[in-house]
Design a protein around this motif. Sequence first.
Motif, PDB file in Angstrom:
ATOM      1  N   ARG A 195       0.751  -1.208  -0.012  1.00 32.04           N
ATOM      2  CA  ARG A 195       0.112   0.009   0.209  1.00 32.04           C
ATOM      3  C   ARG A 195       0.825   1.261  -0.295  1.00 32.04           C
ATOM      4  NH1 ARG A 195      -5.037  -1.834   1.294  1.00 32.04           N
ATOM      5  NH2 ARG A 195      -5.232  -3.567   2.645  1.00 32.04           N
ATOM      6  N   LEU A 196       0.371   2.360  -0.586  1.00 31.78           N
ATOM      7  CA  LEU A 196       1.005   3.654  -0.473  1.00 31.78           C
ATOM      8  C   LEU A 196       0.615   4.422   0.871  1.00 31.78           C
ATOM      9  CD1 LEU A 196       0.718   5.074  -4.210  1.00 31.78           C
ATOM     10  CD2 LEU A 196       2.846   4.193  -2.824  1.00 31.78           C
ATOM     11  N   PHE A 197      -0.351   4.192   1.423  1.00 36.97           N
ATOM     12  CA  PHE A 197      -1.115   4.594   2.456  1.00 36.97           C
ATOM     13  C   PHE A 197      -1.653   3.681   3.430  1.00 36.97           C
ATOM     14  CE2 PHE A 197      -0.933   8.391  -0.514  1.00 36.97           C
ATOM     15  CZ  PHE A 197      -0.520   9.345   0.515  1.00 36.97           C
ATOM     16  N   MET A 198      -1.687   3.706   4.759  1.00 37.79           N
ATOM     17  CA  MET A 198      -2.251   2.976   5.559  1.00 37.79           C
ATOM     18  C   MET A 198      -2.962   3.878   6.736  1.00 37.79           C
ATOM     19  SD  MET A 198       0.532   1.193   7.937  1.00 37.79           S
ATOM     20  CE  MET A 198       1.373   2.031   9.355  1.00 37.79           C
ATOM     21  N   GLU A 199      -4.232   3.355   7.117  1.00 33.75           N
ATOM     22  CA  GLU A 199      -4.926   4.078   8.111  1.00 33.75           C
ATOM     23  C   GLU A 199      -4.553   3.538   9.670  1.00 33.75           C
ATOM     24  OE1 GLU A 199      -6.885   6.681   7.846  1.00 33.75           O
ATOM     25  OE2 GLU A 199      -6.459   6.889   5.727  1.00 33.75           O
ATOM     26  N   ILE A 200      -4.276   4.209  10.392  1.00 33.30           N
ATOM     27  CA  ILE A 200      -3.959   3.985  11.833  1.00 33.30           C
ATOM     28  C   ILE A 200      -4.557   5.192  12.706  1.00 33.30           C
ATOM     29  CG2 ILE A 200      -1.613   4.607  11.719  1.00 33.30           C
ATOM     30  CD1 ILE A 200      -1.037   2.153  13.382  1.00 33.30           C
ATOM     31  N   ASP A 201      -5.230   4.460  13.628  1.00 36.72           N
ATOM     32  CA  ASP A 201      -5.813   5.802  14.605  1.00 36.72           C
ATOM     33  C   ASP A 201      -6.376   7.077  13.916  1.00 36.72           C
ATOM     34  OD1 ASP A 201      -5.218   3.861  16.645  1.00 36.72           O
ATOM     35  OD2 ASP A 201      -3.258   4.894  17.068  1.00 36.72           O
ATOM     36  N   ASN A 202      -7.334   6.674  12.802  1.00 36.54           N
ATOM     37  CA  ASN A 202      -7.765   7.971  12.100  1.00 36.54           C
ATOM     38  C   ASN A 202      -6.619   8.897  11.228  1.00 36.54           C
ATOM     39  OD1 ASN A 202     -10.508   7.059  12.783  1.00 36.54           O
ATOM     40  ND2 ASN A 202     -10.283   8.090  14.866  1.00 36.54           N
ATOM     41  N   GLN A 203      -5.448   8.222  11.102  1.00 40.46           N
ATOM     42  CA  GLN A 203      -4.481   9.017  10.517  1.00 40.46           C
ATOM     43  C   GLN A 203      -4.117   8.254   9.211  1.00 40.46           C
ATOM     44  OE1 GLN A 203      -1.208   9.723  12.885  1.00 40.46           O
ATOM     45  NE2 GLN A 203      -1.854  11.521  13.938  1.00 40.46           N
ATOM     46  N   SER A 204      -3.747   9.070   8.023  1.00 38.91           N
ATOM     47  CA  SER A 204      -3.529   8.332   6.908  1.00 38.91           C
ATOM     48  C   SER A 204      -1.790   8.325   6.874  1.00 38.91           C
ATOM     49  CB  SER A 204      -4.193   9.038   5.739  1.00 38.91           C
ATOM     50  OG  SER A 204      -4.053   8.150   4.739  1.00 38.91           O
ATOM     51  N   VAL A 205      -1.192   7.578   6.896  1.00 35.45           N
ATOM     52  CA  VAL A 205       0.115   7.326   6.941  1.00 35.45           C
ATOM     53  C   VAL A 205       0.805   7.020   5.749  1.00 35.45           C
ATOM     54  CG1 VAL A 205       2.242   6.466   8.300  1.00 35.45           C
ATOM     55  CG2 VAL A 205      -0.043   6.867   9.573  1.00 35.45           C
ATOM     56  N   TYR A 206       1.588   7.949   5.097  1.00 32.97           N
ATOM     57  CA  TYR A 206       2.295   7.474   3.783  1.00 32.97           C
ATOM     58  C   TYR A 206       3.381   6.456   4.049  1.00 32.97           C
ATOM     59  CZ  TYR A 206       4.835   8.484  -0.467  1.00 32.97           C
ATOM     60  OH  TYR A 206       5.752   8.243  -1.400  1.00 32.97           O
ATOM     61  N   LEU A 207       3.331   5.469   3.300  1.00 34.35           N
ATOM     62  CA  LEU A 207       4.385   4.497   2.936  1.00 34.35           C
ATOM     63  C   LEU A 207       5.533   4.680   2.032  1.00 34.35           C
ATOM     64  CD1 LEU A 207       2.329   1.523   3.938  1.00 34.35           C
ATOM     65  CD2 LEU A 207       3.383   2.923   5.648  1.00 34.35           C
ATOM     66  N   ASN A 208       6.579   5.551   2.366  1.00 30.31           N
ATOM     67  CA  ASN A 208       7.371   6.191   1.314  1.00 30.31           C
ATOM     68  C   ASN A 208       8.215   4.968   0.783  1.00 30.31           C
ATOM     69  OD1 ASN A 208       9.361   5.488   2.994  1.00 30.31           O
ATOM     70  ND2 ASN A 208       9.610   7.655   3.511  1.00 30.31           N
ATOM     71  N   GLU A 209       8.896   5.470  -0.257  1.00 31.59           N
ATOM     72  CA  GLU A 209       9.660   4.445  -1.242  1.00 31.59           C
ATOM     73  C   GLU A 209      10.873   3.640   0.009  1.00 31.59           C
ATOM     74  OE1 GLU A 209      11.027   1.943  -4.003  1.00 31.59           O
ATOM     75  OE2 GLU A 209       9.292   3.420  -3.967  1.00 31.59           O
ATOM     76  N   GLN A 210      11.406   4.377   0.832  1.00 32.25           N
ATOM     77  CA  GLN A 210      12.476   3.728   1.773  1.00 32.25           C
ATOM     78  C   GLN A 210      11.703   2.503   2.580  1.00 32.25           C
ATOM     79  OE1 GLN A 210      15.532   4.234   2.813  1.00 32.25           O
ATOM     80  NE2 GLN A 210      15.783   5.871   1.260  1.00 32.25           N
ATOM     81  N   ILE A 211      10.394   2.610   2.957  1.00 30.95           N
ATOM     82  CA  ILE A 211       9.562   1.526   3.485  1.00 30.95           C
ATOM     83  C   ILE A 211       9.376   0.519   2.446  1.00 30.95           C
ATOM     84  CG2 ILE A 211       7.277   0.996   4.491  1.00 30.95           C
ATOM     85  CD1 ILE A 211       7.490   4.131   5.820  1.00 30.95           C
TER      86      ILE A 211
END
Length: 180
Positions: free
Chosen positions: A60-76
Motif C-alpha cells: 500500500r501507499l497509505f495505511m490508516e492508523i488511529d484515524n490518520q492516513s500514513v504515507y508509506l514512502n519508497e524507503q519503507i
Amino acid sequence: MEYVSTIKDVQKIQLMKEVIKKKSTRDYLLFVMGINTGLRIGQLLQLKVEDVVDNQGNFRLFMEIDNQSVYLNEQIRRAFKHHFQTEIGLQHSYLFQSSRGENPITRQQAYRIINEAAKKVGIKEKAGTHTLRKTFGYHAYVKGIAVSFIQQRFHQAAPSETLKYIGVEKTERHKIDVNL
C-alpha cells in the motif's frame, strides 16, 4: 520513562540501517518504518501484514492508523520488499511477529534492537523506541515540514513542546530547501 535522544546525523542513521539489516529483515523494517512514519512503537508493533499489503499482494501507499492516513514512502516499500523476500507473511499475522509464537515482539525487544544498534554505530546518547519517532520529527522539520503538521502527528499541545521533543534547540537555525 527515560529520556532518549534524536538521531540527527544521517550517516549514523545509515550505519544503523546496515547493522540492523545484517541481523534481521524484520528488525530492519521496524527501524525504517519507525523513522519514516513517526508512529509510536505500540502502533508499529500492532500492525498486521494486511495493514500494509492489499489482497493482490501489492504494498500500500497509505495505511490508516488511529484515524490518520500514513504515507508509506519508497524507503519503507523497499524495506517491505527486502523483508518479504525472506519472510512469507500471512495476511492476518503481525508484521513484527516474534520468532517465539504468533504475537508481535515486545516493546522491550524493540528497545533492545534499537539500543544495541545505536551502541554499535557509536551513538553515545541514550537510544530507545522513542528515538525512532523523534528522529522522524526532527528530519521532517529540517526538510521543511511545518512544525504544526509534526505536532498534529504527535498529538502534542504546542509547537514548543514538539520542537523540544524532537531535539530542536531554540538557537538552532535551519535552512529550508524548497524545490518547486
